[in-house]
Scaffold this motif. Structure first.
Motif, PDB file in Angstrom:
ATOM      1  N   MET A  70      30.301  34.605  34.203  1.00 35.64           N
ATOM      2  CA  MET A  70      29.450  35.074  35.302  1.00 35.64           C
ATOM      3  C   MET A  70      28.121  35.569  34.758  1.00 35.64           C
ATOM      4  O   MET A  70      28.070  36.097  33.648  1.00 35.64           O
ATOM      5  N   PRO A  71      27.075  35.442  35.529  1.00 34.26           N
ATOM      6  CA  PRO A  71      25.815  36.077  35.114  1.00 34.26           C
ATOM      7  C   PRO A  71      26.041  37.586  34.965  1.00 34.26           C
ATOM      8  O   PRO A  71      26.708  38.201  35.807  1.00 34.26           O
ATOM      9  N   PRO A  72      25.533  38.180  33.884  1.00 35.77           N
ATOM     10  CA  PRO A  72      25.792  39.593  33.624  1.00 35.77           C
ATOM     11  C   PRO A  72      25.420  40.521  34.789  1.00 35.77           C
ATOM     12  O   PRO A  72      26.150  41.464  35.076  1.00 35.77           O
ATOM     13  N   ALA A 106      31.749  43.112  22.303  1.00 40.36           N
ATOM     14  CA  ALA A 106      31.343  41.938  21.523  1.00 40.36           C
ATOM     15  C   ALA A 106      30.162  41.204  22.155  1.00 40.36           C
ATOM     16  O   ALA A 106      29.561  40.352  21.516  1.00 40.36           O
ATOM     17  N   SER A 107      29.813  41.526  23.383  1.00 41.39           N
ATOM     18  CA  SER A 107      28.767  40.824  24.110  1.00 41.39           C
ATOM     19  C   SER A 107      27.440  41.587  24.038  1.00 41.39           C
ATOM     20  O   SER A 107      27.392  42.782  24.317  1.00 41.39           O
ATOM     21  N   ALA A 108      26.387  40.889  23.707  1.00 36.87           N
ATOM     22  CA  ALA A 108      25.064  41.513  23.635  1.00 36.87           C
ATOM     23  C   ALA A 108      24.628  42.076  24.980  1.00 36.87           C
ATOM     24  O   ALA A 108      23.889  43.060  25.036  1.00 36.87           O
ATOM     25  N   GLU A 109      25.097  41.474  26.072  1.00 34.66           N
ATOM     26  CA  GLU A 109      24.697  41.922  27.404  1.00 34.66           C
ATOM     27  C   GLU A 109      25.304  43.267  27.788  1.00 34.66           C
ATOM     28  O   GLU A 109      24.751  43.986  28.603  1.00 34.66           O
ATOM     29  N   TYR A 110      26.455  43.610  27.230  1.00 34.38           N
ATOM     30  CA  TYR A 110      27.175  44.809  27.664  1.00 34.38           C
ATOM     31  C   TYR A 110      27.311  45.894  26.605  1.00 34.38           C
ATOM     32  O   TYR A 110      27.557  47.046  26.954  1.00 34.38           O
ATOM     33  N   ARG A 111      27.174  45.561  25.333  1.00 32.96           N
ATOM     34  CA  ARG A 111      27.522  46.528  24.286  1.00 32.96           C
ATOM     35  C   ARG A 111      26.685  47.795  24.319  1.00 32.96           C
ATOM     36  O   ARG A 111      27.144  48.845  23.899  1.00 32.96           O
ATOM     37  N   ASP A 112      25.454  47.734  24.830  1.00 35.96           N
ATOM     38  CA  ASP A 112      24.606  48.927  24.868  1.00 35.96           C
ATOM     39  C   ASP A 112      24.661  49.645  26.216  1.00 35.96           C
ATOM     40  O   ASP A 112      23.970  50.642  26.402  1.00 35.96           O
ATOM     41  N   HIS A 113      25.454  49.153  27.134  1.00 31.56           N
ATOM     42  CA  HIS A 113      25.606  49.786  28.445  1.00 31.56           C
ATOM     43  C   HIS A 113      26.291  51.138  28.242  1.00 31.56           C
ATOM     44  O   HIS A 113      27.367  51.210  27.635  1.00 31.56           O
TER      45      HIS A 113
END
Length: 181
Positions: free
Chosen positions: A79-81, A117-124
């Motif tokens: 899915m789109p992040p 592990a995902s660049a889109e979520y790891r800094d959330h």
């Protein structure tokens, strides 16, 4: 398998994904075609199937909440992040505090192996907070699975090894629980 009126098969997942992709955005995507935070469909546009999947996260039966985590696992990748964040991330992260260890176990694996592990979520910040909570969980299996090493880049590409377990499968059973009841 059937859970709360939802049949989750490969075809069922494909139908769910098609329906998620059909949700109308509220504004156009960015110039590069990527969805922005403002392109999320309001919750009133979520169809009944998607709403039923989201409702699994708050069902009284632990197997339903666990099923929600298992449904979210492949959605992280496909899915789109912005859409995943708007629809599934908060209910998923809330299950890091579930009273049932098996639900937290599944949440720990998705959090550590997919979100961190995902660049889109790891800094959330909420992902980090849930991840830190799971690494300090009272259940040793949850702590262990939250602390597993991140998947290597090479494991995300198809390989010629003949593993009998799919790379995306998540164990459903906590070894500390008597599963005969």
């Amino acid at each position: 398998s059937r859970c709360c009126g939802i049949y989750m098969t490969n075809r069922g997942m494909a139908v769910l994904m098609m329906r998620l992709d059909e949700l109308p955005p509220t504004t156009p995507a960015t110039e590069d075609g990527q969805p922005s935070d403002s392109t999320l469909a309001p919750i009133s546009h979520v169809d009944s199937t998607t709403a039923r999947v989201i409702a699994l996260a708050t069902e009284p039966y632990f197997a339903s909440r666990q099923m929600f985590v298992l449904v979210c696992e492949p959605l992280v990748d496909i899915m789109p992040p912005a859409r995943f964040t708007g629809m599934f991330l908060n209910p998923l992260l809330a299950l890091a505090n579930d009273k049932v260890a098996n639900v937290r176990l599944a949440a720990a694996l998705v959090t550590s192996q997919k979100l961190i592990a995902s660049a889109e979520y790891r800094d959330h910040p909420e992902v980090k907070a849930a991840y830190d909570r799971l690494k300090q969980d009272p259940d040793r299996d949850v702590r262990h699975n939250a602390s597993l090493p991140l998947p290597s880049q090479s494991s995300s590409t198809p390989s010629s090894s003949s593993s009998s377990t799919p790379a995306h499968s998540i164990p459903l059973i906590n070894s500390n629980v008597d599963n005969k009841t």
